[in-house]
Design an enzyme around this catalytic site. Structure first.
Site, PDB file in Angstrom:
ATOM      1  N   GLU A  67      -3.486   4.562  10.968  1.00 16.75           N
ATOM      2  CA  GLU A  67      -4.321   4.227   9.811  1.00 16.75           C
ATOM      3  C   GLU A  67      -5.791   4.087  10.188  1.00 16.75           C
ATOM      4  O   GLU A  67      -6.629   3.775   9.353  1.00 16.75           O
ATOM      5  CB  GLU A  67      -3.800   2.988   9.075  1.00 16.75           C
ATOM      6  CG  GLU A  67      -3.538   1.789   9.921  1.00 16.75           C
ATOM      7  CD  GLU A  67      -2.869   0.650   9.142  1.00 16.75           C
ATOM      8  OE1 GLU A  67      -2.805   0.702   7.906  1.00 16.75           O
ATOM      9  OE2 GLU A  67      -2.436  -0.309   9.797  1.00 16.75           O
TER      10      GLU A  67
ATOM     11  N   CYS B 102       3.760   5.644   4.698  1.00 17.40           N
ATOM     12  CA  CYS B 102       4.058   4.493   3.838  1.00 17.40           C
ATOM     13  C   CYS B 102       2.887   4.062   2.978  1.00 17.40           C
ATOM     14  O   CYS B 102       2.883   2.976   2.426  1.00 17.40           O
ATOM     15  CB  CYS B 102       4.579   3.332   4.678  1.00 17.40           C
ATOM     16  SG  CYS B 102       3.418   2.799   5.926  1.00 17.40           S
TER      17      CYS B 102
ATOM     18  N   HIS C 234       3.361 -16.665  -4.950  1.00 19.01           N
ATOM     19  CA  HIS C 234       4.759 -16.681  -4.511  1.00 19.01           C
ATOM     20  C   HIS C 234       5.703 -16.480  -5.690  1.00 19.01           C
ATOM     21  O   HIS C 234       6.653 -15.718  -5.613  1.00 19.01           O
ATOM     22  CB  HIS C 234       5.064 -18.010  -3.820  1.00 19.01           C
ATOM     23  CG  HIS C 234       6.480 -18.121  -3.388  1.00 19.01           C
ATOM     24  ND1 HIS C 234       6.943 -17.503  -2.253  1.00 19.01           N
ATOM     25  CD2 HIS C 234       7.533 -18.718  -3.962  1.00 19.01           C
ATOM     26  CE1 HIS C 234       8.229 -17.747  -2.151  1.00 19.01           C
ATOM     27  NE2 HIS C 234       8.625 -18.487  -3.171  1.00 19.01           N
TER      28      HIS C 234
ATOM     29  N   ASP D  98      -5.124   2.809   4.246  1.00 18.56           N
ATOM     30  CA  ASP D  98      -6.254   2.518   5.128  1.00 18.56           C
ATOM     31  C   ASP D  98      -6.818   3.781   5.768  1.00 18.56           C
ATOM     32  O   ASP D  98      -8.027   3.944   5.862  1.00 18.56           O
ATOM     33  CB  ASP D  98      -5.832   1.516   6.213  1.00 18.56           C
ATOM     34  CG  ASP D  98      -5.823   0.100   5.676  1.00 18.56           C
ATOM     35  OD1 ASP D  98      -6.816  -0.269   5.018  1.00 18.56           O
ATOM     36  OD2 ASP D  98      -4.837  -0.619   5.880  1.00 18.56           O
TER      37      ASP D  98
END
Ligand code: PEP
Ligand code: MG
Length: 589
Positions: free
Chosen positions: A436, A507, A194, A460
């Site tokens: 994908e 993307c 994080h 992917d």
């Protein structure tokens, strides 16, 4: 003076120099410290005082964080207040002190150890989810036992380099969103922690994974932090400082150049408009993305909401994030992808069984359709955030037509529920799918009739289509986005969407590679979504070429026999004609 050069993992780029401020490291210790019976009452008073201070502190922090970073970060502290008020925890601590005649620190350590041991074994989902939050709260109580030297929210970190063993999610939210922190350096952590994500989105140079830097520096030491190369230099001599100054100057010139390119209009040499968009993981990244020239968020990876926290997000928590995102990106569009978890992305909040072949397993939409309640919560929150009409929904890993039917039913139900509750949403939120899975690509002409848009996930798609795990070094040489087979498949997807007037974006990382982006432009692609940092170089490449020429060249390239032939052919035909497309600025040039 002696100096040290330490190597870690650079998780947020940039180079700075400044003085160290060390964050306290709270050590829960297994060694028990006993107190005489007559001191027990004092210890209990100490505990109660620390609990009171902790409650006040969390309340103040919650309000500050809400004002500085938004509701979604403040929610952590609501949960912490609830833990703090839990009688099982507080009276448990008191009982330990009384029964064992131990100091409050020892009682806290014992409770901490107890939770550490049982959490992993316990089946109760509720308790499992609270692991990190309980640690966070216990740490805070521990630190509040003495009003000694410690970093608190009001400490001024401006102009300083924060060195810490690790940053709990709450600490990262508080300390980094305060603004002015020069750099962050941690013993622990990885690129997806994080703290790393937040530092990246706030543009704070950060190096993590340094193992024991907290032991190697003291407050006031001077550090050079190179978040680009993952290096930290402690008390650099004059010569190294000079080197640092020149490296910093180069890096800053490079950043300036990127920002300049970011303001250019995305249009090719022959006047064809293209659309650069940003892939992001946190709403805080929006400002950063727009500053690099993104014309919207092309992919919001919502699974990061789960990665950042220990508990399952509620509908309100999802909503706070999507609403902020949609507001900050408005009037530009934001494509929110429903969670892509499962498989190797196992999350602590969810009991996901290890699978023999995770990439081909229960992930993304497959997971969501088998965890309907979780999915329903997310759908409702996304719909509620769509009132400004700039939200679009992407469904990951679609394999077959039936999945779309099921999703439509769930969306219809969610809309009906929201209407019945009088909650607003955009009745025509565009619903699109990631392409994908190769099977989906092959039936793109049929799928295009069922959805509003496609987003091609080449990361992917190509790994499945070429049967290559990119992270496997034995076979990664086979991962070639310019394989003629890949170009043919991509062409089929792009043309299928175009024929029906549906939008198609890409993307995957391929969109961020200048040569590949030029090829995609030639295949008919106009929307390119990527890590925002790459937008300027793609803009530069695409602005330097003409679509009518590129289209012809790419058409011929599709009949070549190998990726290498394709690459050589494209370079031969385009490099001399459009040298600017391939001459890139780089941090060290
Ligand atoms: C992709 O697969 O190309 C993609 C963009 O999704 P992710 O990288 O999140 O799997
Ligand atoms: Mg993907």
């Amino acid at each position: 003076m002696d100096y040290l050069r330490l190597r870690g993992i650079g998780v947020s780029p940039g180079i700075v120099m400044g003085p160290v401020v060390l964050a306290d490291r709270t050590l829960f210790s297994s060694r028990k410290i006993y107190v005489p019976p007559y001191r027990v009452a004092d210890e209990i008073e100490r505990l109660n005082e620390a609990l009171r201070r902790t409650r006040d502190e969390i309340t103040i922090i919650k309000d500050q964080v809400r004002a500085m970073a938004g509701d979604e970060h403040a929610f952590i502290f609501e949960a912490h207040l609830l833990i703090l008020q839990d009688p099982a925890l507080t009276s448990g601590l008191e009982r330990l002190i009384r029964e064992e005649n131990i100091r409050t620190e020892s009682a806290l350590s014992e409770v901490h150890e107890y939770y550490r041991r049982v959490f992993d074994a316990i089946a109760d989902e509720y308790i499992r989810q609270r692991k990190a939050d309980v640690t966070d709260v216990l740490t805070r109580i521990y630190r509040n036992l003495d009003a000694g030297e410690k970093l608190s929210v009001s400490d001024d970190l401006r102009g300083k380099i924060l060195v810490a063993h690790d940053l709990l999610p709450s600490e990262a939210a508080i300390r980094l969103s305060q603004g002015g922190v020069l750099a962050v350096v941690l013993d622990m952590g990885g690129p997806t922690s994080h703290a790393a994500i937040l530092a990246r989105s706030l543009d704070i140079p950060t190096v993590v994974g340094l193992r024991d830097i907290t032991q190697q520096v003291t407050a006031g030491d001077e550090l050079i932090v190179d978040g680009t190369d993952g290096e930290v230099i402690v008390n650099p001599p004059q010569m190294i400082r000079r080197e640092f100054q020149s490296k910093k100057a180069k890096y800053e010139a490079y950043r300036k150049e990127l920002r300049r390119i970011a303001t250019w209009t995305p249009v090719t040499l022959d006047g064809v408009r293209f659309v650069p968009m940003a892939n992001i993981e946190l709403p805080e990244e929006v400002g950063h993305a727009l500053s690099y020239g993104a014309e919207g968020v092309g992919l919001f990876r919502s699974e990061f909401i789960y990665l950042q926290r220990a508990t399952l997000p509620t509908e309100e928590e999802h909503f706070a994030i999507y609403d902020r995102l949609a507001r900050d990106v408005f009037p530009r569009p934001v494509y929110i992808r429903t969670i892509d978890i499962g498989g190797e992305k196992t999350l602590p909040q969810l009991k996901i069984e290890a699978e023999p072949n995770p990439a081909l397993g229960l992930r993304a939409i497959r997971f969501s359709l088998q965890n309907r309640e979780l999915f329903r919560v997310q759908i409702r929150a996304i719909l509620r955030a769509s009132v400004r009409k700039n939200v679009r929904v992407i469904i990951p890993m679609i394999t077959e037509m039936e999945e779309i039917g099921e999703i439509r039913v769930l969306f219809r139900e969610a809309r009906e529920e929201l209407s019945a509750q009088g909650l607003g949403f955009d009745p025509s939120v565009p619903l699109g799918i990631m392409i994908e899975v190769p099977a989906a690509a092959a039936i793109a002409d049929l799928l295009a009739r069922e959805v509003d848009f496609f987003s091609i996930g080449t990361n992917d798609l190509l790994q499945y289509f070429l049967a290559v795990d990119r992270s496997n070094e034995y076979v990664s040489y086979l991962y070639k986005p310019l394989h003629p087979a890949a170009l043919r498949l991509l062409k089929h997807v792009i043309v299928s969407a175009d024929r029906l007037g549906k939008d198609v974006a890409l993307c995957g990382e391929m969109a961020a590679d200048p040569l590949a982006a030029v090829v995609l432009l030639g295949l008919g692609l106009r929307t390119f979504s990527m890590n925002p940092i790459f937008i300027p170089r793609i803009k530069k490449a695409l602005r330097a070429v003409e679509v009518r020429v590129v289209r012809r060249v790419v058409q011929k390239a599709m009949n070549l026999r190998s990726a290498q032939e394709v690459e050589e052919f494209i370079i031969e035909k385009l490099l001399f004609k459009y040298p600017d497309a391939f001459l890139m600025t780089s941090p060290s040039s």
